[in-house]
Every structure is written in C-alpha cells, then in structure tokens.
Design a protein around this motif. Structure first.
Motif, PDB file in Angstrom:
ATOM      1  N   MET A   1     -14.049  13.733   7.567  1.00 24.74           N
ATOM      2  CA  MET A   1     -13.439  12.516   7.036  1.00 24.74           C
ATOM      3  C   MET A   1     -12.259  12.113   7.914  1.00 24.74           C
ATOM      4  SD  MET A   1     -12.285  11.876   3.153  1.00 24.74           S
ATOM      5  CE  MET A   1     -11.196  10.561   2.725  1.00 24.74           C
ATOM      6  N   THR A   2     -12.175  10.847   8.218  1.00 22.88           N
ATOM      7  CA  THR A   2     -11.114  10.334   9.065  1.00 22.88           C
ATOM      8  C   THR A   2      -9.876  10.024   8.235  1.00 22.88           C
ATOM      9  OG1 THR A   2     -12.782   9.345  10.489  1.00 22.88           O
ATOM     10  CG2 THR A   2     -10.535   8.557  10.742  1.00 22.88           C
ATOM     11  N   PHE A   3      -8.734  10.472   8.728  1.00 16.60           N
ATOM     12  CA  PHE A   3      -7.471  10.217   8.024  1.00 16.60           C
ATOM     13  C   PHE A   3      -7.077   8.750   8.135  1.00 16.60           C
ATOM     14  CE2 PHE A   3      -2.907   9.572   8.069  1.00 16.60           C
ATOM     15  CZ  PHE A   3      -2.542  10.159   6.872  1.00 16.60           C
ATOM     16  N   GLU A   4      -6.586   8.199   7.047  1.00 21.05           N
ATOM     17  CA  GLU A   4      -5.991   6.860   7.052  1.00 21.05           C
ATOM     18  C   GLU A   4      -4.632   6.942   6.390  1.00 21.05           C
ATOM     19  OE1 GLU A   4      -8.234   3.523   5.673  1.00 21.05           O
ATOM     20  OE2 GLU A   4     -10.109   4.332   6.467  1.00 21.05           O
ATOM     21  N   ASN A   5      -3.658   6.275   6.983  1.00 21.85           N
ATOM     22  CA  ASN A   5      -2.330   6.216   6.381  1.00 21.85           C
ATOM     23  C   ASN A   5      -2.395   5.515   5.040  1.00 21.85           C
ATOM     24  OD1 ASN A   5      -0.372   7.454   8.134  1.00 21.85           O
ATOM     25  ND2 ASN A   5      -0.793   5.830   9.608  1.00 21.85           N
ATOM     26  N   PRO A   6      -1.453   5.823   4.161  1.00 20.49           N
ATOM     27  CA  PRO A   6      -1.355   5.060   2.917  1.00 20.49           C
ATOM     28  C   PRO A   6      -1.144   3.579   3.240  1.00 20.49           C
ATOM     29  CG  PRO A   6       0.112   6.970   2.884  1.00 20.49           C
ATOM     30  CD  PRO A   6      -0.428   6.851   4.270  1.00 20.49           C
ATOM     31  N   ASP A   7      -1.526   2.714   2.309  1.00 16.55           N
ATOM     32  CA  ASP A   7      -1.300   1.288   2.549  1.00 16.55           C
ATOM     33  C   ASP A   7       0.184   0.968   2.381  1.00 16.55           C
ATOM     34  OD1 ASP A   7      -0.725   0.773  -0.208  1.00 16.55           O
ATOM     35  OD2 ASP A   7      -2.831   0.356  -0.622  1.00 16.55           O
ATOM     36  N   ARG A   8       0.549  -0.246   2.761  1.00  9.41           N
ATOM     37  CA  ARG A   8       1.966  -0.628   2.767  1.00  9.41           C
ATOM     38  C   ARG A   8       2.624  -0.503   1.388  1.00  9.41           C
ATOM     39  NH1 ARG A   8       3.285  -3.976   7.508  1.00  9.41           N
ATOM     40  NH2 ARG A   8       3.825  -2.338   8.957  1.00  9.41           N
ATOM     41  N   SER A   9       1.901  -0.807   0.319  1.00 13.00           N
ATOM     42  CA  SER A   9       2.509  -0.679  -1.018  1.00 13.00           C
ATOM     43  C   SER A   9       2.808   0.783  -1.330  1.00 13.00           C
ATOM     44  CB  SER A   9       1.621  -1.306  -2.091  1.00 13.00           C
ATOM     45  OG  SER A   9       0.418  -0.591  -2.228  1.00 13.00           O
ATOM     46  N   GLN A  10       1.950   1.688  -0.896  1.00 12.28           N
ATOM     47  CA  GLN A  10       2.200   3.115  -1.113  1.00 12.28           C
ATOM     48  C   GLN A  10       3.356   3.615  -0.244  1.00 12.28           C
ATOM     49  OE1 GLN A  10      -1.947   3.951  -0.197  1.00 12.28           O
ATOM     50  NE2 GLN A  10      -2.147   5.034  -2.153  1.00 12.28           N
ATOM     51  N   ILE A  11       3.431   3.127   0.989  1.00 11.92           N
ATOM     52  CA  ILE A  11       4.540   3.505   1.863  1.00 11.92           C
ATOM     53  C   ILE A  11       5.856   3.000   1.282  1.00 11.92           C
ATOM     54  CG2 ILE A  11       5.576   3.164   4.156  1.00 11.92           C
ATOM     55  CD1 ILE A  11       2.698   3.201   5.293  1.00 11.92           C
ATOM     56  N   LYS A  12       5.847   1.802   0.752  1.00 12.60           N
ATOM     57  CA  LYS A  12       7.050   1.259   0.108  1.00 12.60           C
ATOM     58  C   LYS A  12       7.473   2.149  -1.049  1.00 12.60           C
ATOM     59  CE  LYS A  12       8.982  -2.905  -1.982  1.00 12.60           C
ATOM     60  NZ  LYS A  12       8.731  -4.292  -2.399  1.00 12.60           N
ATOM     61  N   GLN A  13       6.519   2.607  -1.830  1.00  7.41           N
ATOM     62  CA  GLN A  13       6.822   3.482  -2.962  1.00  7.41           C
ATOM     63  C   GLN A  13       7.431   4.807  -2.478  1.00  7.41           C
ATOM     64  OE1 GLN A  13       3.378   4.562  -5.358  1.00  7.41           O
ATOM     65  NE2 GLN A  13       4.624   4.352  -7.208  1.00  7.41           N
ATOM     66  N   VAL A  14       6.898   5.345  -1.384  1.00 10.27           N
ATOM     67  CA  VAL A  14       7.460   6.572  -0.807  1.00 10.27           C
ATOM     68  C   VAL A  14       8.926   6.345  -0.440  1.00 10.27           C
ATOM     69  CG1 VAL A  14       7.428   8.054   1.250  1.00 10.27           C
ATOM     70  CG2 VAL A  14       5.304   7.571   0.038  1.00 10.27           C
ATOM     71  N   LEU A  15       9.208   5.253   0.244  1.00 13.20           N
ATOM     72  CA  LEU A  15      10.580   4.972   0.678  1.00 13.20           C
ATOM     73  C   LEU A  15      11.504   4.717  -0.511  1.00 13.20           C
ATOM     74  CD1 LEU A  15       9.725   2.734   3.748  1.00 13.20           C
ATOM     75  CD2 LEU A  15      10.798   5.005   3.817  1.00 13.20           C
ATOM     76  N   GLU A  16      11.030   3.963  -1.496  1.00 10.10           N
ATOM     77  CA  GLU A  16      11.862   3.664  -2.670  1.00 10.10           C
ATOM     78  C   GLU A  16      12.210   4.917  -3.471  1.00 10.10           C
ATOM     79  OE1 GLU A  16      10.689  -0.906  -3.907  1.00 10.10           O
ATOM     80  OE2 GLU A  16       9.390   0.715  -4.610  1.00 10.10           O
ATOM     81  N   SER A  17      11.315   5.873  -3.498  1.00  8.42           N
ATOM     82  CA  SER A  17      11.535   7.068  -4.312  1.00  8.42           C
ATOM     83  C   SER A  17      12.209   8.201  -3.532  1.00  8.42           C
ATOM     84  CB  SER A  17      10.201   7.555  -4.893  1.00  8.42           C
ATOM     85  OG  SER A  17       9.344   7.987  -3.849  1.00  8.42           O
ATOM     86  N   SER A  18      12.554   7.959  -2.276  1.00  8.66           N
ATOM     87  CA  SER A  18      13.126   9.008  -1.432  1.00  8.66           C
ATOM     88  C   SER A  18      14.596   8.767  -1.163  1.00  8.66           C
ATOM     89  CB  SER A  18      12.365   9.072  -0.106  1.00  8.66           C
ATOM     90  OG  SER A  18      11.011   9.393  -0.332  1.00  8.66           O
TER      91      SER A  18
END
Length: 141
Positions: free
Chosen positions: A1-18
């Motif tokens: 299976m090929t890795f794909e980065n989280p989409d932008r909304s998920q990345i935003k959630q990572v940044l907001e919660s960090s």
C-alpha cells in the motif's frame, strides 16, 4: 500500500491540537533551515524542544541528545534529518508516545512511516511544517 499524507483538514487539526514540537536535527546555526523554521514556529506560539546532542540550548530552550531524554509530552516530532535515519527516529517517537511524526520537505521513508503508523502516530512526510502552518493557520500568533 502506498503512503499518502493526511489531507489539509487533517493536517490543520494536527497543528491546532499541538503545542509542543520536538525538532530532531535542529541546528544552532541561524542560517540553517531547521533553525529558521523552528524560530518561526516558536514565534507563532509553539513550544520548540531542540533535539541535538551537540548543543546545550537552541532558541532559548534546553537541547536534548535524544527524544527519550525529553522530560515532558511531545505532540509533534519534526524531523530535519536525512531519510535513512528516520526509521530509528520513528521508533523513538513511538516510544515517547508522541502524537505525530512530521518529516520535513525532501524527507520520505516508507519504513519510518509504517513504524509510526503501527505505533499509532499520525505521519506527515515531505512537507514543511512552517509552510503548512502559514497556509492553514495564518492568524495564529
């Protein structure tokens, strides 16, 4: 299976919660990209914890030799090291129970991603955390 980065909304959630970002490979040289990116993230309110065994402090914060030496919880492990070093960094990020491992622009390693995913971490590769933060959270200060 090929890795794909989280989409932008998920990345935003990572940044907001960090709040705390351990930066593996953070240089104490202000001319290096790792320093400039970390300084900008610090200015936006993130706590930067340097991981550099050759420096005692960087950006006014105590520098640690390894992730395991950090005495507090880390939300994001941001990596400024060559791709071949990232599997061991992923293992350490899993060990310290970080939430996310973020490999900077130009850094990609499928083994490191799988180690982190198996350990329950969110994985982001080949992206600049400062660029993503500037796009997704432009008004955070």
């Amino acid at each position: 299976m090929t890795f794909e980065n989280p989409d932008r909304s998920q990345i935003k959630q990572v940044l907001e919660s960090s709040k705390t970002i351990a930066v593996v490979g953070l240089s104490d040289n202000p001319d290096r990209t790792s320093y400039m990116v970390s300084e900008a993230m610090q200015a936006k309110g993130y706590r930067i914890i340097p991981v550099n065994p050759n420096a005692s402090s960087i950006l006014g914060e105590t520098s640690y030799a390894t992730l395991q030496d950090i005495p507090e919880h880390v939300d994001i492990v941001n990596v400024f090291r060559r791709s071949e070093y990232t599997p061991d960094i992923s293992r350490a990020a899993v060990e310290i129970k970080a939430n996310t491992i973020w490999l900077q622009l130009g850094v990609w390693n499928d083994e490191a991603a799988q180690i982190a995913i198996d350990g329950g971490l969110t994985v982001i590769m080949d992206r600049c955390i400062k660029v993503e933060d500037s796009i997704l959270l432009p008004n955070k200060a």
